[in-house]
Design an enzyme around this catalytic site. Structure first.
Site, PDB file in Angstrom:
ATOM      1  CG  ASN A  23      -2.016  -1.098   1.065  1.00 22.52           C
ATOM      2  OD1 ASN A  23      -2.323  -1.542  -0.037  1.00 22.52           O
ATOM      3  ND2 ASN A  23      -2.570  -1.531   2.183  1.00 22.52           N
ATOM      4  NE  ARG A  97      -8.845   0.913  -4.257  1.00 20.82           N
ATOM      5  CZ  ARG A  97      -9.865   1.726  -4.024  1.00 20.82           C
ATOM      6  NH1 ARG A  97     -10.757   1.947  -4.962  1.00 20.82           N
ATOM      7  NH2 ARG A  97      -9.990   2.328  -2.857  1.00 20.82           N
ATOM      8  CG  ASP A 121      -8.653  -7.300  -3.652  1.00 18.55           C
ATOM      9  OD1 ASP A 121      -8.162  -7.978  -4.558  1.00 18.55           O
ATOM     10  OD2 ASP A 121      -8.042  -6.969  -2.628  1.00 18.55           O
ATOM     11  CG  ASP A 320      -5.806  -4.898   3.801  1.00 15.83           C
ATOM     12  OD1 ASP A 320      -6.978  -4.912   3.387  1.00 15.83           O
ATOM     13  OD2 ASP A 320      -4.945  -4.121   3.356  1.00 15.83           O
TER      14      ASP A 320
END
Length: 435
Positions: A23, A97, A121, A320
């Site tokens: 990330n 994404r 996702d 997550d």
């Protein structure tokens, strides 16, 4: 699509080092678009999502030099603005994404940016309102372009600093707004900002590039815009999701494992979340040592009520890791309620665990009660398909614990977030093959 074949019931041993944080990588790599000068970034994870973002930057005209594995220098001095306006660019972004993170830098530096509905996702709705509202408050105009299925943001006279209260503490929204406001005129105050370590890391990179920020690490960030940003270098943190995944793997296989160089101070309450499931772990310098245990007792609250594990904005528990914690709980002793607040489709993979023999009650799209087997009723091998990154790694944990040989299809989803996962786990004693 690739498939993993996993021989379950094998114990792991040894040590493993987490990759760079996925990330954070998506954020800081996007930030290179804010300057025409070179930006060097190290500890970049060589995973599919990151590779796809780097490939997109190259298509945009960004010069990319891969010095060593995980070490790249980027220079965005000749961005192809015609390509950035093209249907092809918007279509690529809609499938990736991480592409949402390039809208802020493009808008701030070039005055225009397309913002398609993001890919990634399939875990439920992923709102982009925070991003767009923030850009509008900075003075951009926004219109939906049906032909491109994207929003067009424009600021021909540049962005202007302002005060804003975010409707949610969105990590990517905060990052996008911070990047855009670093080149805005005047001072921007962002209240209810996300304060995750990855946002802090992005802010540190921007400061090294010459941005003026304060309040980093708090929920109020102030950014004083500058005319241009300069060259810088940056190292990405270890991935806290990988750290948590490896703790979970050690626990569910009853293995002794050392996780190296975890940046423990940036893990927040992740270690404590596993301790609530009865997992003993020790901090040894900047490593985590997980001893082998035959049994794990889930804690109760002080009043004796059932333990609840839920996600929350930082410094709460990252969503997550809820999938990993849920799978570990299936082999602990006791019961726990797992409450996934942020995404309404992320718990739907539990039907596969139920097929493997797990005792789970899916109460609704957000909550599941897990009754642990205490390793007295091992999970049974099965055939599964990975719907997203985090469910995929949770399925891998379940298969490693199960009796027999399991298969997981669509493991390209796992590849999006975990680098060479089968090779790294096989080095610890797992038996995972790809076909």
């Amino acid at each position: 699509m690739s498939t993993f074949v996993i021989e379950g019931g094998r114990r792991l041993s040894g040590s493993i080092t987490p990759q760079g944080a996925k990330n954070e990588a998506l954020e800081v790599i996007s930030a290179v678009l804010l300057t025409a000068e070179p930006v060097r970034i190290s500890n970049i994870p060589e995973i599919l999502d990151v590779k796809n973002l780097i490939s997109l930057l190259e298509r945009m005209g960004v010069k990319v030099l891969r010095e060593n594995p995980g070490v790249y220098t980027f220079r965005a001095d000749e961005v192809d603005t015609a390509f950035v306006e093209s249907d092809e660019f918007v279509e690529i972004c809609s499938r990736l994404r991480g592409s949402v993170m390039i809208a802020g830098p493009l808008l701030a530096r070039f005055g225009r940016a397309y913002f398609p509905k993001p890919g990634g996702d399939r875990i439920g709705r992923r709102r982009v309102d925070t991003h767009i509202d923030g850009f509008i408050k900075l003075g951009a105009t926004c219109e939906y372009v049906p032909a491109k299925k994207a929003y067009l943001l424009t600021a021909p006279d540049g962005l202007k600093g302002t005060y804003m209260l975010l409707d949610e503490a969105s990590v990517t929204g905060t990052a996008n707004i911070v990047m855009a406001s670093s080149l805005a005129k005047g001072t921007t105050t962002i209240y209810n900002a996300a304060c995750e370590p990855y946002v802090q890391q992005l802010c540190r990179l921007l400061k090294e590039m010459g941005a003026l920020l304060d309040g980093v690490g708090s929920n109020m960030i102030r950014v004083s815009g500058v005319k241009r940003l300069k060259t810088a270098s940056h190292r990405i943190l270890p991935d806290m999701i990988e750290v948590g995944s490896f703790i979970g793997m050690a626990a569910i296989t009853r293995s002794e494992l050392t996780i190296r160089d975890v940046s423990y101070e940036n893990l927040g309450i992740i270690p404590d979340a596993f301790r609530k499931l009865g997992v003993k772990l020790e901090q040894r310098g900047d490593d985590i040592y997980v001893p082998a245990q035959d049994s794990y007792q889930i804690e109760s609250f002080i009043d004796g009520s059932i333990m609840t594990i839920s996600d929350a904005p930082w410094p709460g528990l990252t969503p997550d890791l809820l999938s990993v914690l849920l799978v570990v709980a299936t082999q602990c002793r006791g019961s726990v309620l797992v409450h996934q607040k942020m995404f309404e489709s992320r718990l739907f993979f539990v039907d596969k665990l139920i097929d493997m023999g797990a005792q789970i009650i899916l109460c609704d799209p957000h909550r599941a009660v897990v009754i642990g087997h205490d390793h007295q009723m091992p999970l049974k091998a099965g055939r599964m398909s990975s719907p997203d990154i985090r469910a995929g790694i949770a399925m891998l944990l379940a298969a490693m614990s199960a009796e027999g040989v399991s298969e997981i299809d669509n493991v390209d989803q796992i590849d999006r977030g975990y680098e060479n996962i089968e090779g790294r786990l096989n080095a610890l004693g797992a038996n995972i093959t790809r076909k």
